[in-house]
Design a protein around this motif. Structure first.
Motif, mmCIF file in Angstrom:
data_model
loop_
_atom_site.group_PDB
_atom_site.id
_atom_site.type_symbol
_atom_site.label_atom_id
_atom_site.label_comp_id
_atom_site.label_asym_id
_atom_site.label_seq_id
_atom_site.Cartn_x
_atom_site.Cartn_y
_atom_site.Cartn_z
ATOM 1 N N VAL A 47 0.926 -1.339 0.059
ATOM 2 C CA VAL A 47 0.093 0.130 0.086
ATOM 3 C C VAL A 47 1.085 1.150 -0.086
ATOM 4 C CG1 VAL A 47 -1.768 1.067 1.185
ATOM 5 C CG2 VAL A 47 -1.570 -1.191 1.338
ATOM 6 N N VAL A 48 0.768 2.065 -1.145
ATOM 7 C CA VAL A 48 1.688 3.186 -1.245
ATOM 8 C C VAL A 48 0.907 4.311 -1.816
ATOM 9 C CG1 VAL A 48 3.815 3.919 -2.351
ATOM 10 C CG2 VAL A 48 3.520 1.457 -1.897
ATOM 11 N N ARG A 49 1.548 5.473 -1.185
ATOM 12 C CA ARG A 49 0.783 6.636 -1.792
ATOM 13 C C ARG A 49 1.599 7.456 -2.616
ATOM 14 N NH1 ARG A 49 0.424 11.895 0.485
ATOM 15 N NH2 ARG A 49 1.266 11.194 2.369
ATOM 16 N N ILE A 50 1.044 7.801 -3.782
ATOM 17 C CA ILE A 50 1.848 8.539 -4.918
ATOM 18 C C ILE A 50 1.340 9.913 -5.215
ATOM 19 C CG2 ILE A 50 2.555 8.734 -7.129
ATOM 20 C CD1 ILE A 50 2.581 5.785 -7.270
ATOM 21 N N TYR A 62 -3.704 6.195 -3.695
ATOM 22 C CA TYR A 62 -3.577 5.017 -2.784
ATOM 23 C C TYR A 62 -3.506 3.694 -3.400
ATOM 24 C CZ TYR A 62 -4.311 8.362 1.065
ATOM 25 O OH TYR A 62 -4.172 9.423 1.957
ATOM 26 N N CYS A 63 -2.437 3.528 -3.697
ATOM 27 C CA CYS A 63 -1.932 2.317 -4.723
ATOM 28 C C CYS A 63 -2.074 1.030 -3.812
ATOM 29 C CB CYS A 63 -0.884 2.360 -5.421
ATOM 30 S SG CYS A 63 -0.600 4.165 -6.210
ATOM 31 N N VAL A 64 -2.610 0.041 -4.261
ATOM 32 C CA VAL A 64 -2.993 -1.217 -3.405
ATOM 33 C C VAL A 64 -2.356 -2.328 -4.446
ATOM 34 C CG1 VAL A 64 -4.501 -2.645 -2.382
ATOM 35 C CG2 VAL A 64 -4.670 -0.323 -2.055
ATOM 36 N N PHE A 65 -1.544 -3.011 -4.034
ATOM 37 C CA PHE A 65 -0.603 -3.915 -4.759
ATOM 38 C C PHE A 65 -0.841 -5.517 -4.203
ATOM 39 C CE2 PHE A 65 2.272 -0.499 -5.161
ATOM 40 C CZ PHE A 65 1.624 0.396 -6.446
ATOM 41 N N SER A 66 -1.373 -5.865 -3.391
ATOM 42 C CA SER A 66 -1.499 -7.203 -2.866
ATOM 43 C C SER A 66 -2.833 -7.835 -3.358
ATOM 44 C CB SER A 66 -1.605 -7.321 -1.303
ATOM 45 O OG SER A 66 -2.800 -6.683 -0.770
ATOM 46 N N PRO A 67 -2.964 -9.317 -3.467
ATOM 47 C CA PRO A 67 -4.231 -9.982 -3.756
ATOM 48 C C PRO A 67 -5.335 -9.599 -2.898
ATOM 49 C CG PRO A 67 -2.090 -11.231 -4.170
ATOM 50 C CD PRO A 67 -1.656 -9.995 -3.548
ATOM 51 N N ALA A 352 -16.188 5.475 1.747
ATOM 52 C CA ALA A 352 -16.064 5.835 3.403
ATOM 53 C C ALA A 352 -14.336 5.716 3.498
ATOM 54 C CB ALA A 352 -17.067 5.127 4.031
ATOM 55 N N ALA A 353 -13.911 6.137 4.691
ATOM 56 C CA ALA A 353 -12.765 5.769 5.041
ATOM 57 C C ALA A 353 -12.474 4.121 5.241
ATOM 58 C CB ALA A 353 -12.316 6.350 6.248
ATOM 59 N N THR A 354 -11.712 3.576 5.137
ATOM 60 C CA THR A 354 -11.442 2.072 5.475
ATOM 61 C C THR A 354 -9.920 1.743 5.804
ATOM 62 O OG1 THR A 354 -11.963 -0.115 4.792
ATOM 63 C CG2 THR A 354 -10.981 1.374 3.178
ATOM 64 N N GLU A 355 -9.659 0.518 5.861
ATOM 65 C CA GLU A 355 -8.365 0.156 6.321
ATOM 66 C C GLU A 355 -7.910 -1.005 5.239
ATOM 67 O OE1 GLU A 355 -5.960 -2.351 9.633
ATOM 68 O OE2 GLU A 355 -7.080 -0.716 10.144
ATOM 69 N N ILE A 356 -6.818 -0.772 4.604
ATOM 70 C CA ILE A 356 -6.439 -1.804 3.631
ATOM 71 C C ILE A 356 -5.222 -2.216 3.794
ATOM 72 C CG2 ILE A 356 -6.108 -2.405 0.930
ATOM 73 C CD1 ILE A 356 -8.079 -0.139 0.227
ATOM 74 N N GLY A 357 -4.823 -3.379 4.150
ATOM 75 C CA GLY A 357 -3.527 -4.133 4.634
ATOM 76 C C GLY A 357 -2.689 -3.474 5.715
ATOM 77 N N GLY A 358 -3.785 -3.105 6.703
ATOM 78 C CA GLY A 358 -3.155 -2.199 8.015
ATOM 79 C C GLY A 358 -2.897 -0.866 7.747
ATOM 80 N N HIS A 359 -3.203 -0.230 6.477
ATOM 81 C CA HIS A 359 -3.136 1.190 6.327
ATOM 82 C C HIS A 359 -4.518 1.836 6.183
ATOM 83 C CE1 HIS A 359 0.695 -0.593 5.020
ATOM 84 N NE2 HIS A 359 1.420 0.459 5.492
ATOM 85 N N ASP A 366 -8.688 8.325 -4.064
ATOM 86 C CA ASP A 366 -8.363 7.658 -5.133
ATOM 87 C C ASP A 366 -7.564 6.463 -5.278
ATOM 88 O OD1 ASP A 366 -9.907 9.195 -7.257
ATOM 89 O OD2 ASP A 366 -8.523 11.050 -6.774
ATOM 90 N N VAL A 367 -8.277 5.351 -5.424
ATOM 91 C CA VAL A 367 -7.545 4.066 -5.160
ATOM 92 C C VAL A 367 -7.043 3.329 -6.432
ATOM 93 C CG1 VAL A 367 -7.712 1.609 -3.935
ATOM 94 C CG2 VAL A 367 -8.785 3.697 -2.890
ATOM 95 N N ILE A 368 -5.858 3.116 -6.577
ATOM 96 C CA ILE A 368 -5.422 2.263 -7.666
ATOM 97 C C ILE A 368 -4.787 1.018 -7.359
ATOM 98 C CG2 ILE A 368 -3.469 2.191 -9.451
ATOM 99 C CD1 ILE A 368 -5.170 4.579 -9.752
ATOM 100 N N LEU A 369 -5.437 -0.078 -8.139
ATOM 101 C CA LEU A 369 -5.052 -1.266 -8.271
ATOM 102 C C LEU A 369 -4.526 -1.699 -9.710
ATOM 103 C CD1 LEU A 369 -8.383 -3.169 -7.360
ATOM 104 C CD2 LEU A 369 -6.847 -2.739 -6.050
#
Length: 468
Positions: A47-50, A62-67, A352-359, A366-369
């Protein structure tokens, strides 16, 4: 450090990819977005922010890279992640509010009306049309100068003709030339506006706006003409999309109705047609192009695939039932789609706010897969850049998370045409490899992320007839 989002969600702060002062990673994303996402994962994890763009116009991605993160966004929490970003709006404004871009009740209604047309039995009926168009393309290779063909160009032609035939029946010629001419103009316009921090109104008479408007007018006009003829019974296009009369997809779309959802009006029909043309030919063309390119570079795998085809098919035309009889060819295709996913990047906006991979991911983010990155995740894909169809042997697939490989998306908005794409690709590959051997001329094919993955140059192969 744990941070809150203002909505009771607490998680670790998302690490940030370092960029340049003021503009962040803007130039990196513009010049090589796929490489930038890969570097972000390699340096900072799943999980990385660019940040990209000047203050006041800055995008925070907010980039999300895990399955597991992909599954959360696309499936388990899909209602919290919408297609509300500027890129999807530009696609919507250019190609209509069809299945790819619609949302909420519009999407659910469209999906209910369209779903019966994409059952396995219905889609299997299009195998003959795919085989006929493949044979037509192969016939032209006899005269290829020096025996060299650009597989990217040729597979785009094949996929466009196949989807146009299935959509329109005998009205193929009326649409292929227009689509071939207009789509590149419109897609470039969408990309430029979709990734720009700010845009002028489409109505302003700039050269770019006028070129795009003219291309859209021409494309819409040919679709509207065929739709009008089909709905009044004046056209002669029906009857060659599949095995029975009146069975091309446009005829079926025009007839689709239910007591709860009504039917598509003329503009809604055009929106569906445009989205099917866009998604139905560029994605399959990408998969076919890179499957051939990879096999051209790996002669042992090419020979193994050809041996399976000869054993299963002999000289007969492949049919839908042959998909299950060609497991290695299917593995080749899946591995090509891992390395070169037609949709390399998928965008959503968090409601809404959430948690992804502990972040912690805030509301409105804006979320990027990026299948391009997840498909190369070293935790699930050892030596990830190596071409190895054995990764998709049944026992290997069973040992990986569901979303380690997701070229068709997933969850409630998974691609409705994925069985058609696999059917078309396997039938076409089987016919092509049975007829020609391939040797790569261009061994390194640069790519970039457009609406779909695209090659930035030719993908040429030297072809030789298998029978000498």
């Amino acid at each position: 450090m744990a941070v809150g989002t203002g909505s009771g969600v607490v998680g670790a702060e998302v690490p940030v990819l370092a960029g340049v002062p003021v503009l962040g990673s803007l130039f990196e994303l513009k010049s090589d977005s796929l490489g930038t996402y890969l570097r972000a994962q390699q340096r900072h994890g799943d999980v990385v922010r660019i940040s990209a763009g000047p203050p006041g116009l800055r995008a925070e991605l907010y980039c999300v890279f895990s399955p597991e993160g992909a599954q959360q966004v696309l499936a388990s929490e899909s209602a919290n992640f919408r297609k509300d970003n500027p890129f999807y709006q530009e696609v919507r404004d250019s190609f209509g509010n069809g299945l790819l871009t619609s949302q909420d009740e519009d999407y659910l209604r469209q999906r209910r009306l369209v779903q019966p047309l994409f059952t396995r039995r219905r889609v299997d009926g299009y195998a003959g049309a795919v085989a006929a168009e493949t044979a037509s393309v192969l016939a032209g290779w006899e005269q290829a100068p020096g025996g060299i063909v650009d597989v990217s160009e040729q597979m785009m032609r094949l996929a466009l003709r196949a989807v146009a035939r299935i959509l329109f029946g005998t009205d193929v010629e009326a649409t292929v030339d227009v689509v071939d001419r207009c789509f590149p103009v419109i897609t470039e316009y969408v990309l430029r506006r979709g990734y720009s921090p700010a845009n002028i109104p489409r109505s302003w008479p700039t050269p770019a706006n006028k070129r795009a408007a003219a291309a859209m007018d021409e494309l819409y006009a040919v679709c509207d003409k065929i739709i009008g003829e089909r709905r009044t019974g004046a056209g002669d296009g029906a009857g060659t999309g599949s095995d029975g009369p009146g069975e091309d997809l446009l005829t079926l779309l025009a007839a689709a109705k239910s007591s709860d959802d009504g039917e598509f009006d003329a503009s809604e029909l055009r929106d569906q047609v445009l989205i099917f043309l866009l998604a139905g030919h560029e994605t399959t063309a990408t998969s076919l192009s890179f499957a051939l390119h990879l096999l051209a570079r790996h002669p042992e795998e090419q020979s193994r695939a050809r041996e399976e085809i000869a054993r299963v098919l002999g000289d007969r035309t492949p049919q839908a039932a042959d998909l299950d009889r060609l497991p290695y060819l299917t593995q080749v295709l899946k591995e090509a789609m891992r390395l070169y996913p037609a949709a390399p990047v998928i965008g959503r906006k968090a409601v809404a706010a959430t948690e992804i991979g502990g972040h912690a991911v805030p509301a409105g983010a804006d979320v990027i897969l990026a299948p391009w990155v997840t498909h190369r995740h070293p935790r699930y894909w050892p030596d990830p850049d190596r071409f190895d169809p054995e990764r998709f042997a049944p026992e290997a697939e069973a040992g990986r998370p569901r979303y380690a490989w997701f070229p068709f998306g997933g969850g409630p908005r998974a691609c409705i045409g994925q069985h058609f794409s696999m059917l078309e690709s396997v039938i076409a590959l089987a016919m092509i490899l049975r007829t020609y051997e391939f040797e790569a001329v261009d061994t390194d094919i640069p790519v970039s992320a457009g609406i779909t993955l695209r090659t930035d140059g030719p993908a040429r192969c030297r072809v030789r007839r298998v029978d000498g």
